[in-house]
Scaffold this motif. Sequence first.
Motif, PDB file in Angstrom:
ATOM      1  N   GLU A   1       0.832  -1.049   0.029  1.00 19.81           N
ATOM      2  CA  GLU A   1       0.060  -0.016   0.040  1.00 19.81           C
ATOM      3  C   GLU A   1       0.859   1.353  -0.092  1.00 19.81           C
TER       4      GLU A   1
ATOM      5  N   GLY B   1      -4.983   0.810   1.588  1.00 21.30           N
ATOM      6  CA  GLY B   1      -4.748   2.361   1.532  1.00 21.30           C
ATOM      7  C   GLY B   1      -3.537   2.362   2.870  1.00 21.30           C
TER       8      GLY B   1
ATOM      9  N   SER C   1       2.582   1.648  -3.289  1.00 28.11           N
ATOM     10  CA  SER C   1       1.521   1.964  -4.231  1.00 28.11           C
ATOM     11  C   SER C   1       1.638   3.543  -4.230  1.00 28.11           C
ATOM     12  N   ASN C   2       1.223   3.967  -2.912  1.00 26.90           N
ATOM     13  CA  ASN C   2       1.095   5.371  -3.022  1.00 26.90           C
ATOM     14  C   ASN C   2       2.124   6.163  -3.324  1.00 26.90           C
TER      15      ASN C   2
END
Length: 622
Positions: A33, A127, A36-37
Amino acid sequence: MSVEQHGFKAEVEQLLQLMIHSVYSNREVFLRELLSNAADALDKARFLSLTDGELLPAGHDEPGIRLTVDADTRTVVLEDDGVGMSREEAVANLGTIAHSGTKAFLQAAKDGEKSDLPGLIGQFGVGFYAVFMVADEVVVESMSAQPGAGGVRWSSQGAGSYEVGPYAAEHRGTRITITLREDAAEFADDGAIRRIVKEHSNYLGWPILLGEDRINRGKALWAESPSEVSDEEANEFYRMLSFDFEEPLVRVHLRVDTPLQYSAMLFVPRSRPYDLFMPQADRGPRLYAKRVLIEEHASELLPDWLRFLKGVVDSEDIQLNVSREMVQKTPVVRTIRDALVKRVLKELGRLAGGDEEAQAKYTTFWRAFGMLLKEGYYHDSSRFGDRLLPLLRFGHTGGDADALVSLEAYKEAMPEGQDAIWYITAPSRSAALASPHLEGFRGKGWDVLVLTDPVDEWLVQTLTEFEGVELKSVARGEIALDDDETSEAKEAIQGLAPWMAGVLADAVEGVRTSARLTDSPAVLVDDESAISSNMERILKQANQDVPEAKRWLEINPKHPLIQGLSSLQKAGQEEDAKAVVSLVYDGARLADGSAEDLPGIAKRITQMLTKSVSAGSAGSEA
Ligand code: ADP
Ligand code: MG
């Protein structure tokens, strides 16, 4: 600026409680997560620098993501050269749930079993907050790429609140420092980090560095020659892209050079995503222009009925600096879209017409997404109808509950004398099989397609014939199934139908004798031009206004009740005959589920039974 303390929004708090207090087997996805951010932030920076001009410089010549671990202090540090965040952005982005996947995760976590949670975490992108599965404390230091926007230091221990204060740096980007919980110390280890990155983030489009080493593959897999991409690589890429823990069912990979230059890698998931029927869900593949991410979800690149596809499209012919509205209007998009649809349908066709294994795969596909192809036929039959027809599958009375048949196979199996493809629409297979409409077809041994998806009602409006053979509803219009025996029986009750039509004038369009039935005395039939009763039911369920359609009552001349009724009427016993007519009509409405005045029906049954019982006892006295 000062340091302030803020409380989390209620739903963030809920999510954090789940993250902190549940035991997850795959807590390692926290890294996926955060990476990916970081990659998103790098994508945004690249995009902005190409379109907007001046940004603060990145801290490194080669932009990327840097990881450092320290087992002694139990820390993991992630640095990226992305767009960064201002103080306001940090408060807005890290203090509330923006991400729809996260909301859906919360809902699923509430609805589901605790033991399913580890699976759910993998399935939904949960997230930024996933980090609190492993962290005692998280510090985010970030510098916005917008000159003058300033930097921020955000920190939280996960429970209840976070702090924000000022942070100054020379270059843009974000550093996240995670102090691991004691029970998560295993992640402060080079080997563990390498393994997790390889497993979850290998195809992230930016270099991930651990010390001097690059630990992800990081190339644009879709731009490679399809023959050089292995299933493992593609599946791994899919997993990263979709957060789906199952392998994809089908992959379509194409590279085109003329007349336009583009490549695409699209996947059909193995099962239905949770948001397939949520109208507000994000749709469409990622759109890149020359490797620069333009849109996370380019819904204009595929028709809505192919919304189950996940993947990437990358084109050399789309300008970087066009707005999204412009992207939608360019003929380039239209051309790519048509080509993608054709390729996907071709691949599905290959499975549908392939060997046993391919067909089994196709059946899996059809059970998950078949209704969307029907939707596609309804909306786009003029453009893709020829390609969609061979892909359609239906349940049928000729097969057991699971059996599916294609239109072609149905047509080939039609016995001599049958000149139409017959179907029945109903809310379920069992409701369809119980319908009196099928009696005559059973008698003849004719197969009937069983259509139970709501979308079927729309499909049959467009799909009215297949290779010159008409598709017809068993519940609509007059049907000629007559034989000699029926004709004689019809003769015997002549005059009954018109008389009944007079009695039921307010309720039905008309009354006629038919050979549709073998066991039931009567059935209600949709008028040739009116909306079907199944459609009426679907529209009512959707709270839509439904035009009242009167239907035909068809009576069975071979049924003793109808024959007896005819004798009563001929003998001039009109009152008794009328009472029977009412009950025949009631029975037909009960049989197809359209009866609404149940107390009234019960009353008429009671009157009739009372009469027949007292007639019986009067007879036995005599
Ligand atoms: P999502 O990535 O789906 O938007 P997340 O919870 O993962 O949801 O992240 C929330 C938001 O925080 C992101 O949308 C982004 O605006 C911001 N953010 C998170 N990490 C970073 C980062 N490394 N750089 C810049 N912004 C970030
Ligand atoms: Mg994210």
